[in-house]
Motif scaffolding. Structure first.
Motif, PDB file in Angstrom:
ATOM      1  N   PHE A 106       2.135   4.771   6.677  1.00 25.77           N
ATOM      2  CA  PHE A 106       1.474   5.648   5.709  1.00 25.77           C
ATOM      3  C   PHE A 106       1.907   7.095   5.910  1.00 25.77           C
ATOM      4  O   PHE A 106       2.249   7.801   4.956  1.00 25.77           O
ATOM      5  N   LEU A 107       1.860   7.559   7.159  1.00 27.61           N
ATOM      6  CA  LEU A 107       2.207   8.955   7.437  1.00 27.61           C
ATOM      7  C   LEU A 107       3.672   9.229   7.133  1.00 27.61           C
ATOM      8  O   LEU A 107       4.029  10.328   6.675  1.00 27.61           O
TER       9      LEU A 107
ATOM     10  N   TYR B 284      -7.826   2.833   3.567  1.00 29.42           N
ATOM     11  CA  TYR B 284      -6.906   1.986   4.338  1.00 29.42           C
ATOM     12  C   TYR B 284      -6.367   2.753   5.543  1.00 29.42           C
ATOM     13  O   TYR B 284      -6.360   2.250   6.670  1.00 29.42           O
ATOM     14  N   LEU B 285      -5.921   3.994   5.312  1.00 26.90           N
ATOM     15  CA  LEU B 285      -5.405   4.809   6.409  1.00 26.90           C
ATOM     16  C   LEU B 285      -6.510   5.153   7.395  1.00 26.90           C
ATOM     17  O   LEU B 285      -6.302   5.102   8.614  1.00 26.90           O
TER      18      LEU B 285
ATOM     19  N   GLN C 234       0.825  -1.211   0.000  1.00 27.87           N
ATOM     20  CA  GLN C 234       0.000   0.000   0.000  1.00 27.87           C
ATOM     21  C   GLN C 234       0.860   1.263   0.000  1.00 27.87           C
ATOM     22  O   GLN C 234       0.535   2.242  -0.679  1.00 27.87           O
ATOM     23  N   THR C 235       1.945   1.274   0.765  1.00 29.34           N
ATOM     24  CA  THR C 235       2.801   2.463   0.785  1.00 29.34           C
ATOM     25  C   THR C 235       3.523   2.638  -0.547  1.00 29.34           C
ATOM     26  O   THR C 235       3.812   3.774  -0.964  1.00 29.34           O
TER      27      THR C 235
ATOM     28  N   SER D 232      -0.570   2.965  10.267  1.00 27.22           N
ATOM     29  CA  SER D 232      -0.722   4.421  10.297  1.00 27.22           C
ATOM     30  C   SER D 232       0.622   5.120  10.226  1.00 27.22           C
ATOM     31  O   SER D 232       0.808   6.075   9.460  1.00 27.22           O
TER      32      SER D 232
END
Length: 471
Positions: A464-465, A361-362, A287-288, A461
């Motif tokens: 992603f961030l 997702y996030l 995903q990232t 989380s």
């Protein structure tokens, strides 16, 4: 910050110990989980719990008119009380030139009274096999097309009187010694914050649901939420995103890779192979990677919008945005959530990247976390702690993920070293809110199975961030 509605709801579920009882996530939606309200199941994720979001209609809105409505059974009031106190402190030792400490503590709780309103299965019989309206609401047509499952609330625990949730947080620091090349002395400080939230009578704290099945223009309410999985709209294939070649590769790798024959200590039973940490790690990595393929401008808009929502600490905004995306409602929304919807409406992402799915997702990962963790995440971004926190959380999950029992572990010193002073307090706060028992001056802790999901959500989380912050 106050003892949040989300915290109180989760605690109520633990105290009531009812099978299949679920907490209500947000105060602004607390009246939308009453009896007969229809809920839609969110997109499922590997390590995150499935959410159920209200669609704005009740079962009675979609059935033929003038049907007899069964009277709910109402329980006697149940008094519940909870007091919370948490304290974290850390000593400072900066190049042997200055010492001191930082820390924070928080307290809060509630004194409430709830009452159960339920429609037991015998009374639900009067609604079974009822005809639906000829003209169904738009949301049901969308659910049929996308293969989404629908549920109905059959039990709700409501507040019997207006309630106030209160909380206090204190931040403190002290530094003594050579503070910089020109200053020698000491500094002290304290920051206190006291807040409260009013929760009106009738707000739902927890609920139970049962699945709807729509067939031959009639409605059936399944008696159990367990057993063999059925679709709300039989015969309609459940919606899945376009297959990705990487997915199949990961599936084969996990099934046939060299670790498939790993031998565990005699007498130990680990969870199924697909629940190994590698699955979560591969999913988050995939995903990232897709995030990284978005344009810098899109990443910056998404990042600044989420950071603003985290700084505000308003869970309701995040939940509202998630609901709009799940229900395909990309219309008007104010604030930072509106900027994300603007990007989705003009989505110029590569065709193989689903921007909405990445944002969902996030959002689903963030919704697993507590309000306190959302605020601590914002502070982590501002202090640039994310890379160190990702490595630390990974070091906890990787060896313990597959074991369904409590295991002592020790945090790796080299991973703690970059997290000094306030950064260490913030990081330990994130971990403790997941359910781990942390002591700042002791790197030892114990793995708790209940911490697995929030730690997984924290890992997702943070990853992603971190990707978005580097755009």
């Amino acid at each position: 910050m106050p003892y949040s509605f989300d915290q109180a709801s989760k605690d109520v579920v633990k105290k009531l110990q009812g099978r299949d009882l679920r907490p209500v996530e947000c105060l602004s939606y607390a009246t939308k989980f009453r009896l007969f309200n229809i809920l839609q199941e969110t997109s499922s994720r590997l390590a995150f719990k499935t959410e159920y979001i209200p669609v704005g209609f009740t079962l009675l809105h979609i059935l033929e008119p003038n049907i007899p409505v069964p009277e709910p059974e109402v329980s006697a009031p149940i008094a519940l009380k909870h007091d919370l106190f948490m304290e974290l402190e850390a000593n400072l030792d900066v190049r042997d030139s200055a010492g001191g400490g930082v820390g924070f503590d928080k307290s809060g709780g509630y004194d409430i009274e709830v009452q159960s309103k339920s429609i037991p299965n015998p009374k639900l019989e009067s609604l079974q096999n009822r005809k639906l309206l000829d003209q169904l609401p738009t949301f049901m047509k969308t659910c049929r097309t996308d293969g989404k499952n629908l549920y109905v609330v059959t039990e709700a625990y409501e507040l019997t009187k207006d309630t106030v949730l209160e909380g206090t947080s204190n931040g403190k620091f002290s530094i003594k010694g050579i503070i910089n090349q020109l200053v020698k002395g000491e500094a002290k400080g304290r920051r206190m914050r006291k807040d409260s939230i009013s929760v009106p009578k009738g707000s739902v704290m927890a609920y139970k649901l049962q699945q709807l099945v729509i067939e031959n223009n009639t409605c059936v309410i399944l008696h159990s939420h367990h057993g063999k999985k059925r679709m709300t709209f039989p015969g309609i294939p459940k919606y899945e995103s376009a297959p990705n070649p990487t997915d199949r590769y990961l599936e084969i790798s996990i099934a046939t890779g060299p670790w498939k024959n790993d031998i565990d200590p005699i007498g130990r039973i680990k969870e199924p192979a697909h629940l190994d940490f590698r699955c979560l790690q591969n999913e988050v990595y995939k995903q990232t990677e897709r995030l990284a393929e978005l344009s810098k401008n899109v990443q910056e808009v998404v990042f600044s919008s989420f950071l603003h929502m985290l700084c505000e600490g308003d869970r309701n905004v995040l939940y509202d945005l998630m609901n709009k995306l799940e229900l395909n409602q990309l219309g008007h929304m104010g604030g930072p959530g509106g900027k994300i919807l603007d990007e989705l409406r003009k989505d110029s992402s590569p065709p193989w990247i689903d921007l909405k799915d990445l944002i969902l997702y996030l959002l689903q990962a963030l919704m697993v976390l507590s309000d306190t963790q959302l605020c601590l995440l914002a502070q982590s971004v501002e202090m640039r702690l994310l890379p160190h926190q990702v490595d630390l959380v990974k070091s906890i999950l990787q060896p313990n993920f597959k074991y369904p029992w409590n295991i002592p572990f020790t945090l790796q010193p080299q991973l703690l070293a970059p997290l000094q002073g306030e950064g260490l307090v913030i990081t330990y706060g994130l971990l403790e809110e997941c359910g781990l028992k942390m002591e700042l001056n002791n790197p030892r802790s114990t793995w708790d199975l209940e911490a697995k999901m929030p730690l997984s959500a924290l890992y997702g989380s943070l990853s992603f961030l971190q990707q978005l912050s580097g755009a």
